[in-house]
Design a protein around this motif. Structure first.
Motif, PDB file in Angstrom:
ATOM      1  N   ALA A 150      -0.730  -9.701  10.252  1.00 16.96           N
ATOM      2  CA  ALA A 150      -0.600  -8.367  10.846  1.00 16.96           C
ATOM      3  C   ALA A 150      -1.641  -7.452  10.222  1.00 16.96           C
ATOM      4  O   ALA A 150      -1.984  -7.600   9.048  1.00 16.96           O
ATOM      5  CB  ALA A 150       0.803  -7.805  10.632  1.00 16.96           C
ATOM      6  N   SER A 151      -2.110  -6.488  11.012  1.00 23.14           N
ATOM      7  CA  SER A 151      -3.194  -5.627  10.540  1.00 23.14           C
ATOM      8  C   SER A 151      -3.223  -4.349  11.361  1.00 23.14           C
ATOM      9  O   SER A 151      -2.841  -4.357  12.543  1.00 23.14           O
ATOM     10  CB  SER A 151      -4.536  -6.370  10.688  1.00 23.14           C
ATOM     11  N   GLU A 152      -3.674  -3.249  10.744  1.00 19.52           N
ATOM     12  CA  GLU A 152      -3.819  -1.992  11.484  1.00 19.52           C
ATOM     13  C   GLU A 152      -4.571  -0.976  10.625  1.00 19.52           C
ATOM     14  O   GLU A 152      -4.454  -0.975   9.383  1.00 19.52           O
ATOM     15  CB  GLU A 152      -2.447  -1.414  11.862  1.00 19.52           C
ATOM     16  N   VAL A 153      -5.330  -0.130  11.288  1.00 18.30           N
ATOM     17  CA  VAL A 153      -5.996   0.978  10.609  1.00 18.30           C
ATOM     18  C   VAL A 153      -4.939   1.970  10.125  1.00 18.30           C
ATOM     19  O   VAL A 153      -3.991   2.285  10.863  1.00 18.30           O
ATOM     20  CB  VAL A 153      -6.997   1.678  11.545  1.00 18.30           C
ATOM     21  N   GLN A 164       4.327  -1.366  15.254  1.00 20.08           N
ATOM     22  CA  GLN A 164       3.943  -1.854  13.941  1.00 20.08           C
ATOM     23  C   GLN A 164       5.183  -2.270  13.148  1.00 20.08           C
ATOM     24  O   GLN A 164       6.310  -1.982  13.552  1.00 20.08           O
ATOM     25  CB  GLN A 164       3.165  -0.773  13.181  1.00 20.08           C
ATOM     26  N   ILE A 165       4.917  -2.913  12.006  1.00 19.75           N
ATOM     27  CA  ILE A 165       6.006  -3.427  11.174  1.00 19.75           C
ATOM     28  C   ILE A 165       6.065  -2.648   9.873  1.00 19.75           C
ATOM     29  O   ILE A 165       5.045  -2.455   9.200  1.00 19.75           O
ATOM     30  CB  ILE A 165       5.802  -4.922  10.868  1.00 19.75           C
ATOM     31  N   ILE A 193       4.989   5.817   3.607  1.00 20.32           N
ATOM     32  CA  ILE A 193       4.337   4.569   3.211  1.00 20.32           C
ATOM     33  C   ILE A 193       3.750   3.906   4.447  1.00 20.32           C
ATOM     34  O   ILE A 193       4.425   3.752   5.466  1.00 20.32           O
ATOM     35  CB  ILE A 193       5.348   3.635   2.520  1.00 20.32           C
ATOM     36  N   PRO A 194       2.482   3.497   4.418  1.00 20.47           N
ATOM     37  CA  PRO A 194       1.858   2.881   5.599  1.00 20.47           C
ATOM     38  C   PRO A 194       2.569   1.605   6.029  1.00 20.47           C
ATOM     39  O   PRO A 194       3.130   0.863   5.215  1.00 20.47           O
ATOM     40  CB  PRO A 194       0.435   2.576   5.120  1.00 20.47           C
ATOM     41  N   LEU A 214       0.849  -1.185   0.000  1.00 26.48           N
ATOM     42  CA  LEU A 214       0.000   0.000   0.000  1.00 26.48           C
ATOM     43  C   LEU A 214       0.886   1.236   0.000  1.00 26.48           C
ATOM     44  O   LEU A 214       1.692   1.435   0.908  1.00 26.48           O
ATOM     45  CB  LEU A 214      -0.912  -0.012   1.227  1.00 26.48           C
ATOM     46  N   LEU A 215       0.721   2.082  -1.015  1.00 30.58           N
ATOM     47  CA  LEU A 215       1.567   3.271  -1.144  1.00 30.58           C
ATOM     48  C   LEU A 215       0.862   4.545  -0.683  1.00 30.58           C
ATOM     49  O   LEU A 215       1.513   5.487  -0.229  1.00 30.58           O
ATOM     50  CB  LEU A 215       2.007   3.440  -2.603  1.00 30.58           C
ATOM     51  N   GLY A 216      -0.452   4.587  -0.822  1.00 29.89           N
ATOM     52  CA  GLY A 216      -1.183   5.805  -0.485  1.00 29.89           C
ATOM     53  C   GLY A 216      -1.889   5.719   0.855  1.00 29.89           C
ATOM     54  O   GLY A 216      -2.023   4.649   1.453  1.00 29.89           O
ATOM     55  N   ARG A 217      -2.339   6.883   1.323  1.00 36.05           N
ATOM     56  CA  ARG A 217      -3.102   6.970   2.566  1.00 36.05           C
ATOM     57  C   ARG A 217      -4.482   7.553   2.255  1.00 36.05           C
ATOM     58  O   ARG A 217      -4.649   8.288   1.279  1.00 36.05           O
ATOM     59  CB  ARG A 217      -2.381   7.859   3.587  1.00 36.05           C
TER      60      ARG A 217
END
Length: 615
Positions: free
Chosen positions: A318-321, A405-406, A331-332, A292-295
């Protein structure tokens, strides 16, 4: 690399309060059965053809289970399902579980060669499909049968077979370095952990509607269905025409009242830039598979959730808002461990890395799959013990952020992610080398314009072979996402001093070194010239002839959506992906556009004639 097994190699686990024991929670089939018996009239599945209630779903699944038992299906039996996205496909899957077996999803869009290879490798007890699948798989050792509701036994003849949490639930095939795909065996307990975390994390209740639009051979399709059915919620099956267009998908999600949806990264990045109607019921937009590149922009009615996980760890690890751009830049991250999952990030010597340092990601906990089907040596290599815990060695590079986070940093090996699918380039190269005109070949992953990977093939081949020859050869065995977007002709593969492929010495693809296309023809009409401009822009390459097949030039459904939208705007008509599939060359598409114009003129003439007659 020596892996540390002492207690000093502690993993980081989920920070949420989550205590889940798969054996205590029961397997998914039991949960769905309980919902169906308690609420038989509640809607389970929704599709353009109508709805299916939980009572109807259970009744049909019981009939399938009784039928499959007559064919010898029981504990640990693997049953292939080769059907389109439909009520039948999901009903058969549930029926397989109720018979005690496990299912293998097979996408009917795959070429016959790949279907045959996987069916034979999996050693299924039986494959269930439509009549055309029986014909396509004629001659394989596995029995292939067509589903016929008229011949299935009544539901009362079936009784559920007890299923153990350690029992096999499903098998998903992923790309392999040996030239053959490999099957990942996932247990009911693995799946139950994913379901329990999902429904807890996203607050899923019977009032929710989940969407089902992922590719049928892609493990995200597992995630899209079973959590909602275990919660008594509804699952809405997406028609094909909305699966590749952000505008159509957005409208469909709103009209269908979907509350939680998984959308592949490429489409999700478009949806988070779109304007959304205030009446949208979507609470969570889940994405994953590609980087994922965008927010998301501020003010969206839903939360964007980034997810990470290999097939070997039951879809999500793994997961996160994802915070909007106004809150966080860059980058997220790929999130933090889910549920009872643990994650180690280890350095070259097997030691845990400090925050901010890169290492290889290892995943432990109840989501780690049983291993690879019929491949004990590979299972032992990839599923290892760290600090007394069985873990999967992902081959991905990551680092811990200060917030737990990772951050994702790519692959340790050569594996690529092409439009959400994990691909071993060597599998494509292996098939490429089997072409009689190819003396040597290599395939590598290169960055694509959308931030994912694309495949580039390098061939040492006879002068007579064309790019179409090689694409046709690969298409007999491989799905389209595993076919290179470009082929480069070289005199010899460059090698390092120790005899390995020297990837740094491979030339960049260009019009000068591109493998020639067969029968290259230039545009002859204004319509063909305009289509050449459109395809050149969408594909990001020149030298497109009017007889070149769009899909054999590296085109795919997402790019095809851009082609039909741009062509529709250019000519002032409505085009669909079906038009492009049926007319994949510029010459054919131009003719199709002319047919549409002529039909429009005829309809206008008919309207005028009717108007005159009415006068």
């Amino acid at each position: 690399m020596a892996l540390m097994t002492s207690q000093s190699s502690q993993a980081r686990a989920s920070s949420e309060a989550f205590a889940f024991v798969p054996s205590a929670a029961g397997v998914p089939a039991d949960a769905i059965t309980r919902v169906a018996r308690a609420h038989p009239d509640r809607t389970a599945l929704i599709a353009p053809c109508g709805t299916l209630s939980y009572g109807e779903l259970l009744d049909r699944a019981d009939r399938v289970a009784a039928w499959l038992r007559t064919k010898g299906v029981g504990a640990e039996s693997l049953v292939g399902i080769c059907m389109e996205r439909s009520f039948d496909q999901l009903t058969v899957a549930l029926g397989i579980w109720k018979a005690g077996g496990a299912y293998l999803p097979l996408d009917p869009s795959w070429p016959d060669g790949r279907l045959r290879m996987i069916v034979e490798d999996a050693a299924c007890a039986v494959v269930v499909g439509r009549n055309e699948v029986v014909e396509r798989l004629a001659g394989v050792d596995t029995p292939v049968v067509a589903l016929d509701w008229n011949t299935l036994p009544a539901a009362e003849e079936a009784s559920a077979t007890p299923v153990d949490a350690e029992g096999l639930a499903y098998v998903i095939y992923t790309s392999g370095t040996t030239g053959k795909p490999k099957g990942v065996e996932v247990s009911h307990g693995n799946l139950a952990h994913l379901i329990a975390w999902h429904n807890h994390a996203f607050g899923v209740t019977a009032d929710d509607r989940g969407s089902h639009l992922a590719g049928l051979g892609f493990d995200a399709s597992i995630w899209e269905v079973w959590p909602y059915l275990c919660a008594g919620a509804s699952v809405v099956l997406a028609p094909d025409e909305v699966r590749t267009s952000d505008t159509k998908l957005r409208a469909w999600l709103i009209v269908q009242g979907v509350t939680v949806a998984f959308v592949p990264t490429a489409l999700a990045q478009e949806l988070i830039r779109d304007d959304w109607a205030s009446g949208a019921k979507l609470r969570y937009l889940l994405t994953g598979a590609d980087r994922l590149l965008g927010r998301p922009r501020a003010g969206l009615p839903f939360a964007l959730v980034n997810n990470y996980g290999p097939t070997e760890c039951t879809v999500v690890a793994a997961s996160e808002v994802v915070p909007p751009e106004a809150v966080e830049k860059g980058i997220p991250a790929i999130g933090r461990p889910i549920g009872a999952t643990t994650i180690h990030i280890l350095g070259a010597e097997g030691q845990p890395v400090a925050t901010g340092e890169q290492g290889e990601i290892f995943i432990g906990g109840p989501s780690v799959a049983r291993g690879y089907r019929h491949l004990p040596a590979m299972t032992a290599e990839k599923f290892v013990t760290i600090a007394g815990e069985r873990c999967y060695r992902t081959g991905d590079r990551g680092s811990w952020r200060p917030d737990g986070q990772i951050a994702f940093h790519g692959r340790v090996d050569d594996q690529a992610k092409v439009r959400g699918h994990r691909v071993e380039p060597e599998e494509t190269a292996h098939v490429l080398r089997e072409h009689p005109a190819v003396r040597a070949a290599a395939v590598i992953a290169a960055p694509a314009a959308d931030g994912s990977d694309m495949l580039v093939g390098y061939v040492v081949a006879s002068d007579t072979v064309t790019a179409e020859d090689l694409r046709d050869h690969l298409a007999n065995t491989l799905p389209e996402y595993m076919i290179p977007s470009a082929f480069v002709r070289i005199d010899a593969l460059p090698l390092t001093a120790n005899g390995k492929l020297d990837k740094k010495a491979l030339p960049e693809p260009s019009d000068d070194n591109a493998l020639a296309s067969a029968g290259f023809a230039t545009a002859q009409t204004a319509a063909e010239e305009r289509l050449v401009e459109i395809l050149t822009a969408v594909l990001g390459r020149g030298n497109v002839g009017i007889d070149d097949n769009f899909f054999l030039l590296g085109g795919h459904s997402l790019l095809g959506t851009q082609v039909v939208l741009r062509a529709g705007e250019a000519f002032g008509i409505d085009l669909t992906l079906r038009d492009l599939f049926q007319a994949p060359t510029i010459r054919q598409l131009a003719a199709r556009i002319e047919e549409i114009f002529l039909r429009m003129i005829d309809e206008m003439s008919d309207d005028e004639a009717q108007a005159r007659a009415a006068e």
